[in-house]
Design a protein around this motif. Sequence first.
Motif, PDB file in Angstrom:
ATOM      1  N   GLY A  76      35.095  -7.208  90.358  1.00  0.00           N
ATOM      2  CA  GLY A  76      35.075  -7.825  89.037  1.00  0.00           C
ATOM      3  C   GLY A  76      34.646  -6.935  87.894  1.00  0.00           C
ATOM      4  N   TRP A  77      34.334  -5.673  88.159  1.00  0.00           N
ATOM      5  CA  TRP A  77      33.906  -4.780  87.078  1.00  0.00           C
ATOM      6  C   TRP A  77      35.009  -4.605  86.040  1.00  0.00           C
ATOM      7  N   CYS A  78      36.253  -4.516  86.482  1.00  0.00           N
ATOM      8  CA  CYS A  78      37.365  -4.354  85.540  1.00  0.00           C
ATOM      9  C   CYS A  78      37.521  -5.595  84.666  1.00  0.00           C
ATOM     10  N   VAL A  79      37.354  -6.761  85.261  1.00  0.00           N
ATOM     11  CA  VAL A  79      37.467  -8.025  84.522  1.00  0.00           C
ATOM     12  C   VAL A  79      36.395  -8.082  83.437  1.00  0.00           C
ATOM     13  N   ALA A  80      35.178  -7.685  83.770  1.00  0.00           N
ATOM     14  CA  ALA A  80      34.080  -7.706  82.801  1.00  0.00           C
ATOM     15  C   ALA A  80      34.286  -6.682  81.685  1.00  0.00           C
ATOM     16  N   ALA A  81      34.959  -5.574  81.989  1.00  0.00           N
ATOM     17  CA  ALA A  81      35.144  -4.503  81.001  1.00  0.00           C
ATOM     18  C   ALA A  81      36.325  -4.745  80.075  1.00  0.00           C
ATOM     19  N   CYS A  82      37.175  -5.708  80.367  1.00  0.00           N
ATOM     20  CA  CYS A  82      38.422  -5.925  79.633  1.00  0.00           C
ATOM     21  C   CYS A  82      38.177  -6.685  78.323  1.00  0.00           C
ATOM     22  N   PRO A  83      38.289  -5.987  77.147  1.00  0.00           N
ATOM     23  CA  PRO A  83      38.030  -6.659  75.872  1.00  0.00           C
ATOM     24  C   PRO A  83      38.991  -7.818  75.553  1.00  0.00           C
ATOM     25  N   PRO A  84      40.308  -7.686  75.831  1.00  0.00           N
ATOM     26  CA  PRO A  84      41.181  -8.816  75.511  1.00  0.00           C
ATOM     27  C   PRO A  84      41.222  -9.898  76.601  1.00  0.00           C
ATOM     28  N   HIS A  85      40.461  -9.697  77.681  1.00  0.00           N
ATOM     29  CA  HIS A  85      40.349 -10.680  78.769  1.00  0.00           C
ATOM     30  C   HIS A  85      41.702 -11.041  79.376  1.00  0.00           C
ATOM     31  N   VAL A  86      42.472 -10.024  79.750  1.00  0.00           N
ATOM     32  CA  VAL A  86      43.778 -10.261  80.355  1.00  0.00           C
ATOM     33  C   VAL A  86      43.764 -10.037  81.869  1.00  0.00           C
ATOM     34  N   LEU A  87      42.632  -9.610  82.400  1.00  0.00           N
ATOM     35  CA  LEU A  87      42.456  -9.444  83.843  1.00  0.00           C
ATOM     36  C   LEU A  87      41.606 -10.578  84.389  1.00  0.00           C
ATOM     37  N   SER A  88      41.869 -10.963  85.621  1.00  0.00           N
ATOM     38  CA  SER A  88      41.010 -11.950  86.276  1.00  0.00           C
ATOM     39  C   SER A  88      41.058 -11.710  87.777  1.00  0.00           C
ATOM     40  N   LEU A  89      40.169 -12.388  88.487  1.00  0.00           N
ATOM     41  CA  LEU A  89      40.136 -12.302  89.941  1.00  0.00           C
ATOM     42  C   LEU A  89      40.863 -13.507  90.516  1.00  0.00           C
ATOM     43  N   HIS A  90      41.727 -13.258  91.490  1.00  0.00           N
ATOM     44  CA  HIS A  90      42.458 -14.318  92.173  1.00  0.00           C
ATOM     45  C   HIS A  90      42.183 -14.222  93.664  1.00  0.00           C
ATOM     46  N   VAL A  91      42.083 -15.363  94.316  1.00  0.00           N
ATOM     47  CA  VAL A  91      41.936 -15.396  95.773  1.00  0.00           C
ATOM     48  C   VAL A  91      43.303 -15.117  96.377  1.00  0.00           C
ATOM     49  N   LEU A  92      43.342 -14.183  97.324  1.00  0.00           N
ATOM     50  CA  LEU A  92      44.600 -13.848  97.991  1.00  0.00           C
ATOM     51  C   LEU A  92      45.078 -15.029  98.827  1.00  0.00           C
ATOM     52  N   PRO A  93      46.357 -15.371  98.712  1.00  0.00           N
ATOM     53  CA  PRO A  93      46.888 -16.470  99.531  1.00  0.00           C
ATOM     54  C   PRO A  93      46.749 -16.160 101.018  1.00  0.00           C
ATOM     55  N   GLY A  94      46.329 -17.148 101.763  1.00  0.00           N
ATOM     56  CA  GLY A  94      46.210 -16.989 103.204  1.00  0.00           C
ATOM     57  C   GLY A  94      44.960 -16.262 103.662  1.00  0.00           C
TER      58      GLY A  94
END
Length: 71
Positions: free
Chosen positions: A13-31
Amino acid sequence: MPAIDLNRCTGCGWCVAACPPHVLSLHVLPGSGWGIKRAVLDDATGCTGCALCALRCPMDAIRMVRRAPKT
């Protein structure tokens, strides 16, 4: 634009926290029975190309790639 290597991403989640426009998020992998998460670029058009996500990633799972020119 960030290109995320899902084999290297640990879902920290470090990339998500660093993203100023908030276009990244964490998703649970299917399965994934354990709820394994990975970073995903949700809004490519909103990405500013600042590369803070790539700089902040401790696993070097993100590299920046050029967008195709708009026609």
